[in-house]
Design an enzyme around this catalytic site. Structure first.
Site, PDB file in Angstrom:
ATOM      1  CG  HIS A 105      -2.001  -1.086   1.115  1.00 26.68           C
ATOM      2  ND1 HIS A 105      -2.732  -1.522   2.197  1.00 26.68           N
ATOM      3  CD2 HIS A 105      -2.437  -1.827   0.067  1.00 26.68           C
ATOM      4  CE1 HIS A 105      -3.572  -2.488   1.815  1.00 26.68           C
ATOM      5  NE2 HIS A 105      -3.406  -2.695   0.531  1.00 26.68           N
ATOM      6  CB  CYS A 116       4.070  15.660 -13.768  1.00 25.67           C
ATOM      7  SG  CYS A 116       5.049  16.483 -12.510  1.00 25.67           S
TER       8      CYS A 116
HETATM    9  P1  NAD Z   1      -6.891  -2.059  10.349  1.00 30.68           P
HETATM   10  O1  NAD Z   1      -6.683  -0.769  11.066  1.00 30.68           O
HETATM   11  O2  NAD Z   1      -8.099  -2.236   9.512  1.00 30.68           O
HETATM   12  O3  NAD Z   1      -6.907  -3.263  11.416  1.00 30.68           O
HETATM   13  C1  NAD Z   1      -5.951  -3.376  12.439  1.00 30.68           C
HETATM   14  C2  NAD Z   1      -6.032  -4.765  13.048  1.00 30.68           C
HETATM   15  O4  NAD Z   1      -5.022  -4.865  14.038  1.00 30.68           O
HETATM   16  C3  NAD Z   1      -7.358  -5.098  13.752  1.00 30.68           C
HETATM   17  O5  NAD Z   1      -7.821  -6.369  13.323  1.00 30.68           O
HETATM   18  C4  NAD Z   1      -6.978  -5.132  15.240  1.00 30.68           C
HETATM   19  O6  NAD Z   1      -7.716  -6.123  15.958  1.00 30.68           O
HETATM   20  C5  NAD Z   1      -5.529  -5.512  15.179  1.00 30.68           C
HETATM   21  N1  NAD Z   1      -4.726  -5.068  16.314  1.00 30.68           N
HETATM   22  C6  NAD Z   1      -4.874  -3.980  17.102  1.00 30.68           C
HETATM   23  N2  NAD Z   1      -3.913  -3.934  18.029  1.00 30.68           N
HETATM   24  C7  NAD Z   1      -3.104  -5.011  17.818  1.00 30.68           C
HETATM   25  C8  NAD Z   1      -1.930  -5.506  18.438  1.00 30.68           C
HETATM   26  N3  NAD Z   1      -1.345  -4.889  19.472  1.00 30.68           N
HETATM   27  N4  NAD Z   1      -1.375  -6.639  17.942  1.00 30.68           N
HETATM   28  C9  NAD Z   1      -1.925  -7.304  16.881  1.00 30.68           C
HETATM   29  N5  NAD Z   1      -3.052  -6.877  16.264  1.00 30.68           N
HETATM   30  C10 NAD Z   1      -3.625  -5.749  16.726  1.00 30.68           C
HETATM   31  O7  NAD Z   1      -5.551  -2.293   9.540  1.00 30.68           O
HETATM   32  P2  NAD Z   1      -5.180  -3.174   8.269  1.00 30.68           P
HETATM   33  O8  NAD Z   1      -5.819  -4.524   8.359  1.00 30.68           O
HETATM   34  O9  NAD Z   1      -3.704  -3.061   8.153  1.00 30.68           O
HETATM   35  O10 NAD Z   1      -5.808  -2.489   6.977  1.00 30.68           O
HETATM   36  C11 NAD Z   1      -6.227  -1.186   6.785  1.00 30.68           C
HETATM   37  C12 NAD Z   1      -5.312  -0.245   6.034  1.00 30.68           C
HETATM   38  O11 NAD Z   1      -4.759   0.551   7.035  1.00 30.68           O
HETATM   39  C13 NAD Z   1      -4.129  -0.739   5.294  1.00 30.68           C
HETATM   40  O12 NAD Z   1      -4.265  -0.425   3.958  1.00 30.68           O
HETATM   41  C14 NAD Z   1      -2.934   0.066   5.839  1.00 30.68           C
HETATM   42  O13 NAD Z   1      -2.212   0.636   4.763  1.00 30.68           O
HETATM   43  C15 NAD Z   1      -3.569   1.168   6.597  1.00 30.68           C
HETATM   44  N6  NAD Z   1      -2.911   1.644   7.822  1.00 30.68           N
HETATM   45  C16 NAD Z   1      -1.570   1.490   8.014  1.00 30.68           C
HETATM   46  C17 NAD Z   1      -0.971   1.935   9.190  1.00 30.68           C
HETATM   47  C18 NAD Z   1       0.521   1.782   9.355  1.00 30.68           C
HETATM   48  O14 NAD Z   1       1.247   1.787   8.366  1.00 30.68           O
HETATM   49  N7  NAD Z   1       1.031   1.610  10.586  1.00 30.68           N
HETATM   50  C19 NAD Z   1      -1.748   2.506  10.202  1.00 30.68           C
HETATM   51  C20 NAD Z   1      -3.127   2.639   9.975  1.00 30.68           C
HETATM   52  C21 NAD Z   1      -3.697   2.207   8.788  1.00 30.68           C
HETATM   53 ZN    ZN Z   2       3.671  17.980 -11.369  1.00 34.51          ZN
END
Ligand code: NAD
Ligand code: ZN
Length: 250
Positions: A105, A116
């Site tokens: 992602h 661009c």
């Molecule tokens: P999500 O926010 O939808 O889900 C997070 C998951 O993590 C939940 O199922 C939750 O139960 C679990 N969780 C919470 N605390 C935890 C812990 N301590 N240990 C293990 N699991 C735990 O996130 P997702 O499934 O990654 O997908 C959503 C989108 O969010 C992705 O596209 C991602 O790019 C983006 N995102 C990324 C970040 C990051 O890069 N750190 C932060 C927020 C969102």
């Molecule tokens: Zn540009």
């Protein structure tokens, strides 16, 4: 053993980086992720969306990898062939020592012109002054080449994944002997389809998440643990127990 770790926002939660649900606090509380993380949202209100990403980028830059990121990386030191496939846009796997990380992602700590594709250094996503506590609306800078706005270098809802990372992720899943799914809600496609791809091939899938997800009923095992505790248990298990043995997953 050939291992793939598929990670989501939950693995970085213990580094203080909010998951998608938790990132929508304060100024951002009345929005949902689907309304902020799209090109339509950015074009409709660039200051709102750029401000949200600037605030999250500053948070990531100030965070440090936690024991789960370190334990993931240490699987390679333990002698396993490891590929990390992450939905995360942070860089904590890399800073935790992982060498092969496929970002499905994109990256939060980079930006590019929406018109661009131009980039500038230093990257404006992290430029001073830092956003205030809780974040603020902020207009994105405009490109000197074409006059359009800078956008974060992430994959928004509705956009396709980088094909090189996706193809490499599918190949790694096809080749692995165990898929570990840690800290993902298993709701965001197509990444959410990778565990089923492994299961169809007969490859065991271990889910580490304190909460149940749509994957839980189908996973070979679900450890209801935070990422740090789950990864510590996994590393210990791999050192003592044969993963082809059902006791491995207890
Ligand atoms: P999500 O926010 O939808 O889900 C997070 C998951 O993590 C939940 O199922 C939750 O139960 C679990 N969780 C919470 N605390 C935890 C812990 N301590 N240990 C293990 N699991 C735990 O996130 P997702 O499934 O990654 O997908 C959503 C989108 O969010 C992705 O596209 C991602 O790019 C983006 N995102 C990324 C970040 C990051 O890069 N750190 C932060 C927020 C969102
Ligand atoms: Zn540009």
């Amino acid at each position: 053993m050939r291992l793939v770790v598929l990670s989501g926002a939950g693995i970085s939660a213990e580094s203080g980086i909010p998951t998608f649900r938790d990132a929508l606090t304060g100024l951002w509380a009345c929005f949902d992720a689907e309304r902020l993380a799209t090109e339509d949202a950015f074009r409709a209100d660039p200051a709102l969306v750029w401000g949200w990403y600037r605030w999250r980028a500053a948070m990531v830059a100030a965070a440090v990898p936690n024991a789960a990121h370190m334990d993931v990386a240490a699987l390679a030191d333990d002698g396993h062939a490891l590929t990390v496939v992450t939905q995360n846009v942070d860089d904590l796997h890399e800073r935790g020592g992982a060498r092969e990380v496929l970002h499905l992602h994109g990256r939060l700590l980079a930006s590019r012109c929406i018109g661009c594709g131009a980039r500038v250094m230093p990257d404006p996503i992290l430029a001073a002054p830092a956003p205030p506590e809780g974040g603020a609306r902020e207009m994105p800078p405009t490109c000197v080449q074409c006059g359009q706005a800078f956008r974060p270098d992430v994959v928004w809802f509705g956009e396709s994944l980088p094909s090189d990372a996706w193809d490499a992720a599918e190949a790694a899943v096809d080749a692995c002997e165990l898929l570990i799914v840690v800290g993902t809600s298993s709701l965001v496609w197509p990444a959410a389809g990778l565990p089923d791809r492994a299961l169809r091939a007969g490859t065991p899938v271990l889910e580490i998440n304190p909460h149940a997800t749509p994957l839980t009923p189908r996973a070979t095992a679900h450890w209801s643990l935070a990422a740090t505790a789950g990864m510590a248990r996994l590393r210990a298990r791999l050192q003592t127990t044969d993963a082809s043995h059902t006791a491995f997953f207890d």
